[in-house]
Design a protein around this motif. Structure first.
Motif, PDB file in Angstrom:
ATOM      1  N   ASN A 132       0.803  -1.221   0.000  1.00 27.22           N
ATOM      2  CA  ASN A 132       0.000   0.000   0.000  1.00 27.22           C
ATOM      3  C   ASN A 132       0.840   1.278   0.000  1.00 27.22           C
ATOM      4  N   THR A 170      -7.594   6.239  -2.230  1.00 30.12           N
ATOM      5  CA  THR A 170      -6.667   5.273  -1.636  1.00 30.12           C
ATOM      6  C   THR A 170      -6.381   4.059  -2.508  1.00 30.12           C
ATOM      7  N   THR A 213       3.072   2.543   2.225  1.00 28.66           N
ATOM      8  CA  THR A 213       3.025   3.315   3.457  1.00 28.66           C
ATOM      9  C   THR A 213       4.040   2.768   4.448  1.00 28.66           C
ATOM     10  N   ARG A 232      -3.127   4.457   4.716  1.00 27.57           N
ATOM     11  CA  ARG A 232      -3.582   3.582   3.640  1.00 27.57           C
ATOM     12  C   ARG A 232      -4.029   2.207   4.132  1.00 27.57           C
ATOM     13  N   THR A 233      -3.812   1.902   5.401  1.00 29.40           N
ATOM     14  CA  THR A 233      -4.145   0.565   5.897  1.00 29.40           C
ATOM     15  C   THR A 233      -4.907   0.641   7.220  1.00 29.40           C
ATOM     16  N   VAL A 280      -6.435   9.873   5.617  1.00 25.18           N
ATOM     17  CA  VAL A 280      -6.029   9.414   4.278  1.00 25.18           C
ATOM     18  C   VAL A 280      -5.168  10.472   3.603  1.00 25.18           C
TER      19      VAL A 280
END
Length: 458
Positions: free
Chosen positions: A23, A292, A25, A341-342, A336
């Motif tokens: 993702n 996202t 991040t 992102r998670t 966000v």
């Protein structure tokens, strides 16, 4: 050496579970995102207890118990969202839904708060059912977008109306129903100050504008006489100043009356709770997820069913703990935008909600006039969806307008929703446009007509 430790932390258990690399991040980014989301929505910790159990609520609910239920329900639902769906979304008792609980179910309908919690529980069960069976897609397709937008705007006006009333800016008048309050009243002046300062913070896009506005207004209230020998803000320090042991949750825990809510006369309110929660959640999901990469090539939400299940489960747990519908917050967009992102972002938010249970002295000190500006301005923000309605198309404009205006005027989200839906169906049938309406709308129309008949004692 520091670089090696950083690499280990990025490839450890958390990174693998939440798929940081996939993702794009990192743990640091997710923590910052969680803090950002929490700050932007922390106002609910203060506003929800005041809405459900404050001096203007008259529900009979225990303030401390609602405070605990708010924090625990938010923490639980947000944690499930993060761990089950791996979404950076946070949940808490929904604005509008809490006002409907207090002023609609308990106030206007005269339901005991235990029965109202039973209605919340049933609406959550319905949400779980339609999520697991796929019925939600039918509902989404059936209800036209303008009516969805009108519902959101109507709730916005309803919330703003309550905020103006709680501030004393508008008061009841036997000749004109409502009138301007006494502007020299210190409570009104403090609320107006709060409205101005919070508005300025929002315009300047300051992170956490609403909670900052509430806190600034509350602090100022420490120096403003209430007219009864006390100050508007009455702060009583806890065992450790602003910190204290969490309040007891037992006065509201498992006190819901499900059997008492299983009546046809409560069909419209329960459906309204479900409907508003469902579309509020879906609107937030689509709006935030589009930033996202959570929407696949077919326009569907990845792991969407898991996320919707987490949202629905939050409402059920919240009703058991003693609070109104829990829903996904659009303020999640702040996290966000900060890089979240998670689901690790959600885990951070959940932890902060749990820590907030030790801040009861601060929450107990906040006067209703300090939260009134928040209600008014949240109402303003919710009315932004009015632009999605084609006001030139009278077929749509009439039911949309009635939905919007009837919510604040009848002090009932359910009534506004019912009037709008029935009007839409009748206009379609009587104007030769019946084929344009989804069959499910006719089912809802008939049920709402029966609801009106029951209410009228026919």
């Amino acid at each position: 050496m520091a670089q090696t430790q950083s690499s280990l932390s990025e490839s450890g258990g958390l990174a693998g579970f939440f798929k940081f690399a996939e993702n794009g991040t990192s743990l640091k980014t997710e923590i910052i995102a969680g803090l950002t989301t929490f700050v932007t929505m922390a106002y609910i910790i203060i506003v929800n207890p005041l809405t459900l159990a404050g001096p203007n609520a008259n529900t009979g609910m225990d303030f401390g118990a609602v405070l605990m239920a708010t924090c625990l329900a938010s923490a639980f639902a947000t944690l499930v969202m993060g761990l089950l769906a791996n979404y950076p979304f946070a949940l808490a008792p929904g604005m509008g839904l809490n006002a409907f609980f207090t002023y609609g179910l308990v106030g206007a309908m005269g339901l005991p708060w235990q029965v109202a919690l039973g209605a919340v529980f049933i609406s959550g069960c319905i949400a779980v059912l339609v999520t697991l069976t796929g019925i939600r897609e039918t509902i989404i397709r059936a209800i036209p977008m303008p009516l969805k937008a009108a519902t959101g705007a109507g709730i916005g006006l309803f919330i703003a109306f309550i905020g103006l009333k709680n501030a004393g800016i508008i008061v009841d008048n036997p000749a004109t129903f409502v009138a301007l309050g006494k502007m020299s009243d210190p409570h009104v002046l403090l609320a107006v100050f709060g409205l101005i300062i919070t508005g300025i913070l929002l315009v300047r896009r300051v992170t956490g504008s609403i909670i900052l506005g509430i806190l600034i207004t509350t602090v100022l209230g420490l120096f403003v006489p209430a007219g009864d020998g006390k100050m508007i803000t009455n702060f009583v320090p806890g065992a450790f100043g602003i910190f204290d042991k969490p309040p007891a949750i037992t006065p509201g825990l498992f006190k819901l009356d499900i059997a008492g809510a299983l009546k046809f006369s409560l069909f419209a309110p329960i459906f309204s709770l479900f409907f508003v929660d469902l579309f509020d959640t879906i609107g937030t999901f689509v709006g935030v997820a589009s930033k996202t990469g959570m929407i696949d090539e077919h326009g569907n939400l990845k792991r969407g069913s898991r996320a919707l299940f987490a949202d629905s489960l939050g409402t059920i747990i919240g009703s058991l703990l003693g609070t109104s519908n829990t829903t996904t917050y659009v303020e999640s967009a702040a996290g966000v935008n900060a890089g979240g992102r998670t689901g690790m972002t959600s885990v951070v938010v959940a932890i902060l909600f749990l820590l907030s249970t030790f801040l009861s002295p601060v929450v107990l000190a906040v006067p209703a006039v300090a939260t009134a500006p928040a209600l008014i301005l949240v109402g303003v923000l919710m009315c932004s969806v009015l632009k999605e309605i084609d006001w030139e198309d009278v077929f749509i404009a009439i039911p949309a307008f009635l939905t919007v205006i009837m919510m604040p005027l009848t002090f009932s989200i359910a009534t506004g929703l019912a009037v709008g839906f029935v009007t839409y169906v009748l206009l379609a049938l009587l104007s030769g446009r019946g084929k344009e309406v989804h069959w499910f709308m006719y089912v809802l129309g008939v049920l709402f007509i029966i609801y009106f008949a029951v209410q009228a004692g026919v």
